[in-house]
Enzyme design. Structure first.
Site, PDB file in Angstrom:
ATOM      1  CB  SER A 142       7.698 -10.852 -37.776  1.00  0.00           C
ATOM      2  OG  SER A 142       8.355 -12.022 -38.561  1.00  0.00           O
ATOM      3  CE1 TYR A 155       6.303 -13.922 -33.688  1.00  0.00           C
ATOM      4  CE2 TYR A 155       6.720 -14.320 -35.898  1.00  0.00           C
ATOM      5  CZ  TYR A 155       7.013 -13.620 -34.744  1.00  0.00           C
ATOM      6  OH  TYR A 155       7.845 -12.838 -34.765  1.00  0.00           O
TER       7      TYR A 155
HETATM    8  P1  NAP Z   1      12.913 -11.472 -26.491  1.00  0.00           P
HETATM    9  O1  NAP Z   1      14.666 -11.066 -26.736  1.00  0.00           O
HETATM   10  O2  NAP Z   1      12.629 -12.625 -25.958  1.00  0.00           O
HETATM   11  O3  NAP Z   1      12.512 -10.074 -26.232  1.00  0.00           O
HETATM   12  C1  NAP Z   1      11.016  -9.898 -26.281  1.00  0.00           C
HETATM   13  C2  NAP Z   1      10.772  -9.622 -24.486  1.00  0.00           C
HETATM   14  O4  NAP Z   1       9.265  -9.194 -24.613  1.00  0.00           O
HETATM   15  C3  NAP Z   1      11.216 -10.599 -23.558  1.00  0.00           C
HETATM   16  O5  NAP Z   1      11.732  -9.831 -22.357  1.00  0.00           O
HETATM   17  C4  NAP Z   1       9.791 -11.017 -23.289  1.00  0.00           C
HETATM   18  O6  NAP Z   1       9.714 -11.706 -22.044  1.00  0.00           O
HETATM   19  C5  NAP Z   1       9.088  -9.978 -23.276  1.00  0.00           C
HETATM   20  N1  NAP Z   1       7.431 -10.333 -23.303  1.00  0.00           N
HETATM   21  C6  NAP Z   1       6.903 -11.259 -23.713  1.00  0.00           C
HETATM   22  N2  NAP Z   1       5.432 -11.307 -23.682  1.00  0.00           N
HETATM   23  C7  NAP Z   1       5.304 -10.025 -22.994  1.00  0.00           C
HETATM   24  C8  NAP Z   1       3.998  -9.545 -22.539  1.00  0.00           C
HETATM   25  N3  NAP Z   1       2.836 -10.083 -22.817  1.00  0.00           N
HETATM   26  N4  NAP Z   1       4.148  -8.101 -22.075  1.00  0.00           N
HETATM   27  C9  NAP Z   1       5.442  -7.560 -21.960  1.00  0.00           C
HETATM   28  N5  NAP Z   1       6.479  -8.189 -22.328  1.00  0.00           N
HETATM   29  C10 NAP Z   1       6.392  -9.466 -22.669  1.00  0.00           C
HETATM   30  O7  NAP Z   1      12.853 -11.282 -28.326  1.00  0.00           O
HETATM   31  P2  NAP Z   1      12.958 -10.458 -29.658  1.00  0.00           P
HETATM   32  O8  NAP Z   1      13.505 -10.998 -30.604  1.00  0.00           O
HETATM   33  O9  NAP Z   1      13.853  -9.306 -29.201  1.00  0.00           O
HETATM   34  O10 NAP Z   1      11.438  -9.826 -29.877  1.00  0.00           O
HETATM   35  C11 NAP Z   1      11.051  -8.364 -29.944  1.00  0.00           C
HETATM   36  C12 NAP Z   1      10.094  -8.583 -31.162  1.00  0.00           C
HETATM   37  O11 NAP Z   1      10.727  -8.622 -32.220  1.00  0.00           O
HETATM   38  C13 NAP Z   1       8.855  -9.342 -31.093  1.00  0.00           C
HETATM   39  O12 NAP Z   1       7.467  -8.849 -31.175  1.00  0.00           O
HETATM   40  C14 NAP Z   1       9.017 -10.713 -31.873  1.00  0.00           C
HETATM   41  O13 NAP Z   1       7.965 -11.145 -32.419  1.00  0.00           O
HETATM   42  C15 NAP Z   1       9.662  -9.638 -33.209  1.00  0.00           C
HETATM   43  N6  NAP Z   1      10.664 -10.435 -34.196  1.00  0.00           N
HETATM   44  C16 NAP Z   1      11.813 -11.001 -33.629  1.00  0.00           C
HETATM   45  C17 NAP Z   1      12.526 -11.721 -34.689  1.00  0.00           C
HETATM   46  C18 NAP Z   1      13.737 -12.144 -34.301  1.00  0.00           C
HETATM   47  O14 NAP Z   1      14.414 -13.239 -35.083  1.00  0.00           O
HETATM   48  N7  NAP Z   1      14.436 -12.172 -32.982  1.00  0.00           N
HETATM   49  C19 NAP Z   1      11.985 -11.788 -36.035  1.00  0.00           C
HETATM   50  C20 NAP Z   1      10.803 -11.079 -36.161  1.00  0.00           C
HETATM   51  C21 NAP Z   1      10.059 -10.298 -35.218  1.00  0.00           C
HETATM   52  P3  NAP Z   1       9.526 -13.443 -21.792  1.00  0.00           P
HETATM   53  O15 NAP Z   1      10.855 -13.851 -22.101  1.00  0.00           O
HETATM   54  O16 NAP Z   1       9.398 -13.631 -20.341  1.00  0.00           O
HETATM   55  O17 NAP Z   1       8.392 -13.799 -22.618  1.00  0.00           O
END
Ligand code: NAP
Length: 284
Positions: A142, A155
């Site tokens: 991130s 985080y």
């Molecule tokens: P998202 O749409 O919520 O997708 C993340 C998925 O991972 C969800 O289905 C979530 O399920 C699942 N998950 C959570 N805990 C888990 C576990 N222990 N084992 C397996 N799956 C799990 O979020 P996203 O934004 O696409 O995030 C993906 C990655 O990008 C993450 O690592 C996040 O930190 C990173 N990121 C995102 C952003 C942003 O702005 N969106 C920015 C920087 C980094 P639940 O919803 O049930 O928890």
């Protein structure tokens, strides 16, 4: 469809939603077979069903060693091998100031973002070594792992550690043709921002709209990121186009990492307070 990943087999964690889902779709569109790992079973199964023979869904909690091992085993059992591991799953944590955080909170963040990525490296690299084919490991960090001001202690420290894992892997595994790279997203509109905020559907929409406005001010390219913005660089890192690239972190953030001072955290807090978002702890 293009052919960047013809004959490649990938595991994508967090593949049922947001960035992971967009990457699953982009990989399949480019000829890959994909094992989708997540804990959102309904979404994951629906996505796999939609993609037919090109994808299977497996329930996998990435903090659980056996589940991560099983993701790799499923790729081998179903499609015969593994070429790409994308360690991407994540969830938000209730923000904790440095003077207030609990040990449980910190351990949870490290487990979700560091243990998971380390385990993903362990089992995919074992498989790559036994195949003798090399392979590509991609992990989602991130902007919060590169700079202050984008997240709290749990985080941000966990996301910074992801870069360390990729560097170690690059040095240890390079001689086996195994690459490890990192993507550091900026603000990307996904359910991660609202799923745990305890908001009504209407307030969730308002929250995302406000977030979008404030991101337009903070990200130099003047718009909010969308999941497909991350899927593109992931495709590059998974494919042979990046065959000589290892140990790097690609910020995919609309230019935000070129800005030396930002007020995102402060403004994010203001929007959350205004809408009375009552953060509940994420599952992990
Ligand atoms: P998202 O749409 O919520 O997708 C993340 C998925 O991972 C969800 O289905 C979530 O399920 C699942 N998950 C959570 N805990 C888990 C576990 N222990 N084992 C397996 N799956 C799990 O979020 P996203 O934004 O696409 O995030 C993906 C990655 O990008 C993450 O690592 C996040 O930190 C990173 N990121 C995102 C952003 C942003 O702005 N969106 C920015 C920087 C980094 P639940 O919803 O049930 O928890």
């Amino acid at each position: 469809m293009t052919n960047l990943l013809i004959d490649k087999v990938a595991v994508i964690t967090g593949g049922a939603s947001g960035i992971g889902q967009a990457t699953v779709e982009a990989f399949v569109d480019n000829g890959a077979k994909v094992v989708i790992g997540d804990i959102q079973d309904d979404l994951g199964k629906a996505l796999a069903d939609k993609l037919g023979d090109s994808a299977v869904y497996v329930h996998a909690d990435v903090t659980d060693e056996t589940d991560v091992e099983n993701l790799v085993a499923t790729a081998v059992k179903t499609y015969g091998k593994l070429d790409v591991m994308f360690n991407n799953a994540g969830a938000p944590s209730a923000p904790a100031p440095i003077t207030e955080f609990s040990v449980e909170y910190l351990d949870k963040a490290l487990s979700l973002f560091v243990r998971s990525v380390a385990l993903g490296h362990k089992y995919s690299a074992r498989q790559f070594k036994s195949q003798g084919t090399g392979g590509s490991i991609i992990s989602t960090s991130s902007l919060a792992g590169l700079q202050g001001g984008w997240g709290d202690i749990g985080y941000s420290s966990a996301k910074a550690a992801v870069l360390g894992i990729a560097r170690v892997a690059t040095v240890e595994l390079g001689k086996f043709g195994i690459r490890s790279n990192v993507i550091a997203p900026g603000i990307i509109m996904t359910p991660i921002f609202t799923r745990y905020a305890g908001l009504s559907e209407e307030d969730s929409e308002k929250f995302l709209a406000r977030l979008e406005e404030l991101t337009q001010d903070e990200q130099p390219l003047g718009r909010t990121g969308v999941p497909a913005d991350i899927a593109g660089p992931a495709l590059f890192l998974a494919s042979d186009l990046s065959a000589f690239v290892s140990g790097v972190t690609i910020p995919v953030d609309g230019g935000s990492s070129s800005v030396t001072f930002n007020t995102f955290d402060q403004k994010f807090g203001e929007v959350a307070a205004e809408l009375e978002a009552g953060w509940v702890s994420a599952r992990n």
